[in-house]
Design a protein around this motif. Structure first.
Motif, PDB file in Angstrom:
ATOM      1  N   ASP A 401     -11.812  39.249  29.268  1.00 43.50           N
ATOM      2  CA  ASP A 401     -13.014  40.043  29.530  1.00 43.50           C
ATOM      3  C   ASP A 401     -13.139  40.249  31.031  1.00 43.50           C
ATOM      4  OD1 ASP A 401     -15.899  40.929  28.411  1.00 43.50           O
ATOM      5  OD2 ASP A 401     -16.160  39.877  30.318  1.00 43.50           O
ATOM      6  N   THR A 402     -13.340  41.502  31.445  1.00 41.43           N
ATOM      7  CA  THR A 402     -13.541  41.850  32.848  1.00 41.43           C
ATOM      8  C   THR A 402     -14.929  42.436  33.014  1.00 41.43           C
ATOM      9  OG1 THR A 402     -11.181  42.303  33.137  1.00 41.43           O
ATOM     10  CG2 THR A 402     -12.684  43.178  34.808  1.00 41.43           C
ATOM     11  N   HIS A 403     -15.730  41.817  33.879  1.00 40.98           N
ATOM     12  CA  HIS A 403     -17.116  42.258  34.069  1.00 40.98           C
ATOM     13  C   HIS A 403     -17.376  42.558  35.535  1.00 40.98           C
ATOM     14  CE1 HIS A 403     -21.350  42.670  32.956  1.00 40.98           C
ATOM     15  NE2 HIS A 403     -21.617  42.077  34.116  1.00 40.98           N
ATOM     16  N   LEU A 404     -17.955  43.744  35.798  1.00 42.37           N
ATOM     17  CA  LEU A 404     -18.315  44.151  37.151  1.00 42.37           C
ATOM     18  C   LEU A 404     -19.806  43.905  37.334  1.00 42.37           C
ATOM     19  CD1 LEU A 404     -15.675  45.888  36.476  1.00 42.37           C
ATOM     20  CD2 LEU A 404     -16.523  47.477  38.203  1.00 42.37           C
ATOM     21  N   PHE A 405     -20.166  42.917  38.170  1.00 40.60           N
ATOM     22  CA  PHE A 405     -21.574  42.705  38.502  1.00 40.60           C
ATOM     23  C   PHE A 405     -22.037  43.773  39.485  1.00 40.60           C
ATOM     24  CE2 PHE A 405     -20.007  38.533  37.199  1.00 40.60           C
ATOM     25  CZ  PHE A 405     -20.959  38.183  36.247  1.00 40.60           C
ATOM     26  N   THR A 406     -21.191  44.017  40.483  1.00 44.97           N
ATOM     27  CA  THR A 406     -21.358  45.126  41.423  1.00 44.97           C
ATOM     28  C   THR A 406     -19.951  45.621  41.730  1.00 44.97           C
ATOM     29  OG1 THR A 406     -21.119  43.838  43.470  1.00 44.97           O
ATOM     30  CG2 THR A 406     -23.320  43.886  42.447  1.00 44.97           C
ATOM     31  N   PRO A 407     -19.821  46.757  42.410  1.00 40.32           N
ATOM     32  CA  PRO A 407     -18.463  47.191  42.765  1.00 40.32           C
ATOM     33  C   PRO A 407     -17.697  46.174  43.604  1.00 40.32           C
ATOM     34  CG  PRO A 407     -19.999  49.008  43.015  1.00 40.32           C
ATOM     35  CD  PRO A 407     -20.832  47.788  42.733  1.00 40.32           C
ATOM     36  N   GLN A 408     -18.434  45.260  44.274  1.00 38.47           N
ATOM     37  CA  GLN A 408     -17.777  44.276  45.125  1.00 38.47           C
ATOM     38  C   GLN A 408     -17.666  42.888  44.472  1.00 38.47           C
ATOM     39  OE1 GLN A 408     -20.405  46.265  46.437  1.00 38.47           O
ATOM     40  NE2 GLN A 408     -18.811  47.696  47.122  1.00 38.47           N
TER      41      GLN A 408
END
Length: 747
Positions: A401-408
């Protein structure tokens, strides 16, 4: 496993452009993969990208839109693409084709890879299409058929990952190169994310927005092969190989599938030779003097009378030792030829794979994957009767699973579960191996099955100069399980890219009850006249007088468990457009194995005592030598909690086509075992051995063979035999070896 794309947004004068809008697309899936903005220094970084082909779009007010197409990102690669913005309206575009990077200029790690297309185009002929052959095309890698050696680092200093899940025990059972879109290897200066200096990453194929597939068939034969020097005819060989694969979408732009089935069939056998007793020997007639151990005189006419031939030996000879069919009548060397109808390795193999990828939200995606190797065997151990079988099934599950909290700020989680099952002795392809218990009943051999074994196996009879009557023991040789959790958090902050992560792995290794039907050695020393020969060895056999006999009551099913943990922190710091430094720390805890049955021991080198787990002290064999003191105590090796390993690496870009790298790293790996299925050393006894809990009774016969003979080649008094004194003392070895201390007596 995943790739990183970074860059610096600049205008036509070379000045940096801050707050530019950057979007990354994957055309084959129709997905917008990432959105971000450039920093005040014009920098951006997009990490945890799946290997593939991408399109980058960059927009800023007052500039034309910059589009970089066909950006090929490889597994584990750190690649730089610098958008160059030209003055103009944002409705206008400047399009470039990036293609593949010739060299990596951003990372201090030296890596190489091969793709699925390169593998398909390679002219390989191999019974098992592993990744090892193609890995040797990379700089610094040697090997090919077995585990490769990368820049001097052997397998113990390597790790194989399958879609981000490490499997370094029996993972090579499923490293079928046909499954993978890319196979990459970090060959120098691996970062803190890796526990070992060489990291081999295998990335399975996945679906896209278009339906695509392929079917192939290959055949390998022996038309141009030469005849073996000792073969009476050229051995035919035929190998069929099928590969079916296909992928596409279930829900366009969101859900994708991929499936594959690879199979092999090798239908022909091979010719082999064995050394068997001559026709004269079978009747007890020899060409040189044979001493009668009862009188000390030669048998008349060098012939053992029929009345003196052991009924047990005659039963073995008549039922299991074939008469010679080639060569001179007086020769017992390679004088029996036969055709075994199965291949010398696997005769069939099936490798299926299935994968699902899904974009849950614009900030979250996951995948699940399953693959398997299933290979049955029908093998031979030197004589037509000595058939043995094996079934091997290895499976791996992976989810990510890949999760982006923010672009950074990105988090990547991986879960893996694998099983490795191997059992010997089941019926395969209509072939049923000889049952050792039935062999004992047929021949009348007594006392050789104290464990009441049933199934594949054979009393091991070694006669000097002849092909041994022995077979692989049946039983469950492995039923191992491996559970893995991995998590990595990436945070881009200014010119720094910080990574934090950890892993937890639980191993469970199982070894079942394995048959034992006794072991006997005939070396010709009892009936010899002068120097022992093959003739006198076979005469000893006919007389039923082994020089040595051995039996073991095997332990029951056993299991080991072990946990390993790893933590790391690292930073990739872009000091200048040409200079990048990577540094970090790693901490690993390699647990020591334990066994639920408490059949564990260790050796105290100071006192010479054997230390046994307190809960297993009552299970020590009563036949264990009283000359060796056994006491209870702590037996597990101590866990080292100070395994902190620093890493540092530097990459300096001299020109757009050249880079200088350097680095230092401390790497700490598991203490492995050279045994195929005993994967951990710091525990005694190893799976498949017995330690002081089940003793191998070894008896040496007297010079005239008077101590014991067929049909019951074991003295009734195991403490002493025929008034002799014990002359051998066997001690368990330190925990770095595989101990197997028997009781041994000279009689």
């Amino acid at each position: 496993m995943n790739a990183t794309l970074r860059g610096t947004v600049m205008d036509a004068t070379g000045g940096v452009v801050a707050k530019a809008q950057i979007s990354l697309y994957e055309p084959v899936t129709g997905q917008k993969v990432r959105d971000t903005t450039s920093t005040d220094n014009g920098d951006f970084e997009l990490s945890e990208l799946k290997p593939g082909t991408y399109e980058l779009r960059c927009n800023a007010s007052g500039f034309k839109q910059f589009v970089a197409q066909n950006i090929i990102l490889d597994s584990g690669q750190v690649r730089r693409v610098n958008p160059s913005l030209a003055l103009g309206a944002t409705t206008e575009e400047v399009t470039v084709s990036a293609g593949a990077a010739v060299i990596s200029t951003e990372s201090s790690t030296l890596a190489g890879l091969f793709t699925a297309k390169q593998h398909d185009d390679s002219p390989q002929v191999t019974i098992y299409p592993s990744t090892y052959s193609m890995l040797t095309t990379l700089s610094g890698v040697q090997g090919g058929t077995g585990s490769p050696i990368a820049n001097g680092q052997t397998q113990q200093q390597q790790s194989q990952t399958f879609d981000g899940i490490a499997n370094d025990l029996q993972g090579n059972q499923s490293n079928n190169a046909n499954f993978f879109e890319q196979v990459s290897a970090s060959l120098f200066n691996a970062p803190a994310e890796s526990a070992v200096p060489v990291q081999i990453n295998m990335v399975t194929k996945r679906g896209s927005n278009t339906f695509h597939g392929s079917a192939s068939y290959r055949i390998y034969d022996s038309v141009f092969n030469a005849r073996g020097y000792f073969d009476t005819q050229k051995i035919p060989y035929l190998q069929h190989e099928w590969n079916l694969e296909g992928g596409g979408y279930i829900w366009r732009d969101r859900t994708f599938f991929y499936g594959q089935w690879f199979a092999q069939k090798i239908p022909l056998g091979y010719q082999t030779r064995a050394s068997v007793p001559t026709a004269a020997w079978r009747s007890g007639v020899f060409s040189s003097p044979i001493i009668d151990p009862q009188t000390g005189l030669p048998f008349p006419n060098n012939t053992i009378p029929a009345s003196r031939i052991s009924p047990v030996a005659k039963a073995f000879q008549d039922n299991y030792l074939p008469a010679p069919n080639i060569g001179p009548a007086t020769s017992a060397v390679n004088n029996y030829a036969f055709q075994f109808p199965f291949n010398s390795d696997l005769y069939r193999g099936d490798w299926p794979l299935a994968r699902i990828d899904h974009q849950l939200t614009k900030n979250n995606s996951f995948f699940v994957r399953w693959l398997m190797r299933q290979t049955p065997y029908v093998l031979n151990n030197g004589l037509p009767i000595l058939v043995w079988t094996r079934n091997r099934r290895h499976q791996q599950w992976a989810a990510g699973d890949t999760h982006l909290f923010t672009p950074q700020m990105i988090n990547e989680f991986r879960f893996g579960y694998s099983t490795d099952y191997m059992v010997d002795g089941q019926s395969n392809a209509g072939q049923t191996p000889p049952d050792g218990a039935q062999v004992l009943a047929t021949t009348g051999l007594q006392g050789s099955n104290p464990g009441n074994s049933i199934g594949q196996g054979f009393p091991s009879i070694s006669i000097t100069g002849l092909t041994a009557l022995t077979n692989v023991a049946g039983g469950t040789k492995a039923n191992n399980h491996m559970t893995t959790f991995v998590d990595t958090f990436t945070w881009q902050k200014g010119r720094h890219v910080l990574k934090f992560g950890g892993s937890a792995v639980r191993f469970s290794n199982f070894y079942g009850f394995v048959n034992d039907y006794g072991t006997f050695t005939f070396d010709g020393s009892i009936s010899k006249s002068g120097t022992a020969t093959t003739e006198s060895a076979y005469a000893d056999f006919l007389l039923g007088l082994p020089r040595q006999s051995q039996r073991t009551n095997p332990l029951g099913a056993r299991e080991q468990t072990l946990n390993e943990y790893g933590l790391f922190a690292q930073d990739s710091f872009k000091i200048s457009p040409k200079l990048n430094i990577d540094y970090g720390l790693r901490w690993d805890i390699y647990g020591t194995p334990t066994a639920a049955d408490h059949l564990m021991y260790n050796f105290d080198p100071t006192t010479g005592n054997v230390i046994v787990d307190p809960s297993g002290i009552s299970k020590v064999s009563p036949f264990y030598p009283n000359t060796i003191r056994v006491q209870s105590g702590s037996v597990r090796a101590l866990v080292d909690k100070t395994n902190v390993a620093p890493r540092i690496g530097v990459a300096y870009q001299l020109t757009s086509h050249s880079v200088v790298r350097g680095g230092y790293g401390l790497y700490i790996s598991r203490l492995g075992s050279s045994g195929t299925f005993n994967n951990f050393l710091p525990i005694n006894p190893q799976l498949g051995s017995t330690g002081p809990f089940s003793i191998s009774e070894v008896y040496n016969n007297s010079p005239n063979g008077s101590a014991f003979s067929f049909p019951n080649p074991y003295p009734s008094n195991t403490g002493h035999g025929s008034g002799s004194q014990p002359k051998h003392r066997w001690l368990p070895a330190p925990n770095r070896t595989r101990p197997h201390p028997p009781v041994q007596r000279d009689l």
